[in-house]
Design a protein around this motif. Structure first.
Motif, PDB file in Angstrom:
ATOM      1  N   ASP A  38       0.860  -1.179   0.000  1.00  0.00           N
ATOM      2  CA  ASP A  38       0.000   0.000   0.000  1.00  0.00           C
ATOM      3  C   ASP A  38       0.892   1.222   0.000  1.00  0.00           C
ATOM      4  O   ASP A  38       2.105   1.116   0.217  1.00  0.00           O
ATOM      5  CB  ASP A  38      -0.982   0.015   1.183  1.00  0.00           C
ATOM      6  CG  ASP A  38      -2.364   0.483   0.719  1.00  0.00           C
ATOM      7  OD1 ASP A  38      -2.449   1.604   0.164  1.00  0.00           O
ATOM      8  OD2 ASP A  38      -3.338  -0.266   0.869  1.00  0.00           O
ATOM      9  N   TYR A  53      -5.515   3.821   4.902  1.00  0.00           N
ATOM     10  CA  TYR A  53      -4.513   3.053   4.163  1.00  0.00           C
ATOM     11  C   TYR A  53      -4.087   1.807   4.941  1.00  0.00           C
ATOM     12  O   TYR A  53      -3.892   0.732   4.352  1.00  0.00           O
ATOM     13  CB  TYR A  53      -3.296   3.925   3.853  1.00  0.00           C
ATOM     14  CG  TYR A  53      -3.563   4.931   2.762  1.00  0.00           C
ATOM     15  CD1 TYR A  53      -3.517   4.563   1.418  1.00  0.00           C
ATOM     16  CD2 TYR A  53      -3.868   6.248   3.068  1.00  0.00           C
ATOM     17  CE1 TYR A  53      -3.770   5.485   0.411  1.00  0.00           C
ATOM     18  CE2 TYR A  53      -4.127   7.175   2.074  1.00  0.00           C
ATOM     19  CZ  TYR A  53      -4.078   6.787   0.749  1.00  0.00           C
ATOM     20  OH  TYR A  53      -4.341   7.696  -0.249  1.00  0.00           O
ATOM     21  N   ARG A  56      -6.732  -0.881   4.656  1.00  0.00           N
ATOM     22  CA  ARG A  56      -6.683  -1.573   3.369  1.00  0.00           C
ATOM     23  C   ARG A  56      -5.478  -2.507   3.289  1.00  0.00           C
ATOM     24  O   ARG A  56      -5.552  -3.599   2.712  1.00  0.00           O
ATOM     25  CB  ARG A  56      -6.669  -0.565   2.219  1.00  0.00           C
ATOM     26  CG  ARG A  56      -6.823  -1.218   0.846  1.00  0.00           C
ATOM     27  CD  ARG A  56      -6.944  -0.195  -0.255  1.00  0.00           C
ATOM     28  NE  ARG A  56      -5.735   0.625  -0.391  1.00  0.00           N
ATOM     29  CZ  ARG A  56      -5.604   1.600  -1.297  1.00  0.00           C
ATOM     30  NH1 ARG A  56      -6.608   1.885  -2.111  1.00  0.00           N
ATOM     31  NH2 ARG A  56      -4.492   2.295  -1.368  1.00  0.00           N
ATOM     32  N   PHE A  57      -4.360  -2.090   3.862  1.00  0.00           N
ATOM     33  CA  PHE A  57      -3.158  -2.917   3.861  1.00  0.00           C
ATOM     34  C   PHE A  57      -3.418  -4.243   4.571  1.00  0.00           C
ATOM     35  O   PHE A  57      -3.109  -5.327   4.052  1.00  0.00           O
ATOM     36  CB  PHE A  57      -2.018  -2.151   4.542  1.00  0.00           C
ATOM     37  CG  PHE A  57      -0.686  -2.845   4.517  1.00  0.00           C
ATOM     38  CD1 PHE A  57      -0.053  -3.112   3.318  1.00  0.00           C
ATOM     39  CD2 PHE A  57      -0.053  -3.210   5.701  1.00  0.00           C
ATOM     40  CE1 PHE A  57       1.196  -3.742   3.287  1.00  0.00           C
ATOM     41  CE2 PHE A  57       1.191  -3.829   5.683  1.00  0.00           C
ATOM     42  CZ  PHE A  57       1.813  -4.098   4.480  1.00  0.00           C
ATOM     43  N   SER A  60      -5.838  -6.383   2.466  1.00  0.00           N
ATOM     44  CA  SER A  60      -5.161  -7.024   1.335  1.00  0.00           C
ATOM     45  C   SER A  60      -4.344  -8.219   1.802  1.00  0.00           C
ATOM     46  O   SER A  60      -4.333  -9.275   1.156  1.00  0.00           O
ATOM     47  CB  SER A  60      -4.240  -6.018   0.630  1.00  0.00           C
ATOM     48  OG  SER A  60      -4.969  -4.997  -0.023  1.00  0.00           O
ATOM     49  N   LYS A  94       5.719   3.704   0.890  1.00  0.00           N
ATOM     50  CA  LYS A  94       5.239   2.411   0.392  1.00  0.00           C
ATOM     51  C   LYS A  94       5.495   1.337   1.433  1.00  0.00           C
ATOM     52  O   LYS A  94       6.615   1.201   1.939  1.00  0.00           O
ATOM     53  CB  LYS A  94       5.942   2.034  -0.918  1.00  0.00           C
ATOM     54  CG  LYS A  94       5.498   0.685  -1.479  1.00  0.00           C
ATOM     55  CD  LYS A  94       6.174   0.378  -2.807  1.00  0.00           C
ATOM     56  CE  LYS A  94       5.568   1.200  -3.934  1.00  0.00           C
ATOM     57  NZ  LYS A  94       6.102   0.783  -5.271  1.00  0.00           N
ATOM     58  N   LYS A 147      -4.622  -5.097  -3.018  1.00  0.00           N
ATOM     59  CA  LYS A 147      -3.584  -4.283  -3.663  1.00  0.00           C
ATOM     60  C   LYS A 147      -2.312  -5.131  -3.756  1.00  0.00           C
ATOM     61  O   LYS A 147      -1.407  -5.040  -2.924  1.00  0.00           O
ATOM     62  CB  LYS A 147      -3.344  -2.987  -2.873  1.00  0.00           C
ATOM     63  CG  LYS A 147      -2.586  -1.923  -3.659  1.00  0.00           C
ATOM     64  CD  LYS A 147      -2.607  -0.608  -2.915  1.00  0.00           C
ATOM     65  CE  LYS A 147      -1.825   0.480  -3.645  1.00  0.00           C
ATOM     66  NZ  LYS A 147      -2.442   0.885  -4.917  1.00  0.00           N
ATOM     67  N   THR A 241      -3.795   8.429  -4.990  1.00  0.00           N
ATOM     68  CA  THR A 241      -3.001   9.116  -3.976  1.00  0.00           C
ATOM     69  C   THR A 241      -2.071  10.137  -4.606  1.00  0.00           C
ATOM     70  O   THR A 241      -1.935  11.258  -4.115  1.00  0.00           O
ATOM     71  CB  THR A 241      -2.173   8.090  -3.181  1.00  0.00           C
ATOM     72  OG1 THR A 241      -3.055   7.147  -2.569  1.00  0.00           O
ATOM     73  CG2 THR A 241      -1.343   8.769  -2.098  1.00  0.00           C
TER      74      THR A 241
END
Length: 283
Positions: A38, A53, A56-57, A60, A94, A147, A241
């Motif tokens: 992410d 974020y 979502r990380f 995933s 990242k 992701k 982003t």
């Protein structure tokens, strides 16, 4: 930003100079392209929308059967330390989680967590004022809700995108539009209704923010978007982003609306910038 500015990365439970951050060749990210990541940005040294974020990380990672070796609290502390050490005002961070070192090049091992931070450049005023051109390609990402690090098709198409004088490629399946390799897609109908694909996509954090902002002013729909819808649209734009809200003025050589960035797209860009500034003010 000086070219000799020393940068640091996180790997194997420590923050170390970027040039010293290496994975062994047995890692499944190298052997099989197996992993997730992410990416979020900082503004004035502060992460923007970090909770979204991180959620979502972890989601995933769950979809890919990978365990993040740090709790969310530990991850936030590590991110904070990395940002402080790098000393970058405007940056992109990242987070990578790989399949780990594999004994046979196929079975996963304990995942490797990597974090890197780099200077970030956003679209220029000239690029926003001009808008971008895109082409389309028939493809749907595998496991689109995660992701993953699999960008094979997008990277393979880079030369084709350039050859056609375009800036990016929009995926569709039998005329039903999904997403860009690294961005979400929106269009604006003649009555200013904003429509964005709801299926076979990665639900971007910027997409989420734009939907919430747009809902305060316009009618918003998440659903099926077709190539025919694009042909009839008044405006189109991408969100991500790094791109924020970037107007699209041409698809497959055909102009969108009058072929110029539209007022709705530009209005939402200003709303998003204001939301980002508010995040920093609230810290």
């Amino acid at each position: 930003m000086l070219s000799n500015h020393k940068l640091y990365a996180y790997l194997h439970e420590e923050i170390l100079p970027l040039e010293s951050a290496y994975l062994h060749v047995s890692d499944l990210a190298i052997q099989r392209g197996y992993g997730i990541f992410d990416f979020f940005k900082t503004h004035h040294g502060q992460p923007l929308f970090l909770e979204d974020y991180l959620n979502r990380f972890y989601a995933s990672a769950l979809l890919m059967g990978l365990e993040v070796p740090l709790s969310e609290e530990e991850l936030v502390a590590t991110i904070t330390g990395l940002i402080q050490m790098n000393g970058l005002s405007e940056s992109g961070v990242k987070m990578l989680l790989t399949g780990g070192y594999s004994e046979n090049g196929y079975n996963p091992g304990p995942p490797n967590l990597i974090m890197m931070e780099q200077p970030l450049t956003l679209p220029s005023e000239a690029q926003v004022a001009t808008g971008i051109k895109v082409i389309t390609h028939e493809y749907v990402r595998e496991l689109a809700a995660a992701k993953t690090i699999n960008y094979i098709v997008g990277i393979k198409l880079i030369q084709q995108v350039k050859a056609k004088g375009a800036d990016d490629v929009l995926y569709h399946q039998k005329g039903v539009v999904s997403e860009f390799p690294r961005s979400n897609f929106f269009l604006v109908k003649e009555d200013n209704t904003i429509l964005t694909p709801a299926h076979e996509i990665l639900k971007g954090i910027t997409r989420k923010n734009v939907l919430e902002l747009a809902g305060k002013k316009y009618r918003v729909e998440e659903g099926t978007v077709t190539l025919d819808d694009i042909a009839q649209a008044k405006e189109a734009f991408m969100t991500s982003t790094t791109k924020r809200v970037l107007p699209i003025v041409e698809v497959d050589g055909n102009p969108i609306g009058d072929g110029k960035p539209g007022t709705v797209s530009l209005d939402l860009l200003q709303d998003l910038i204001a939301l980002e500034e508010a995040q920093i003010t609230a810290v």
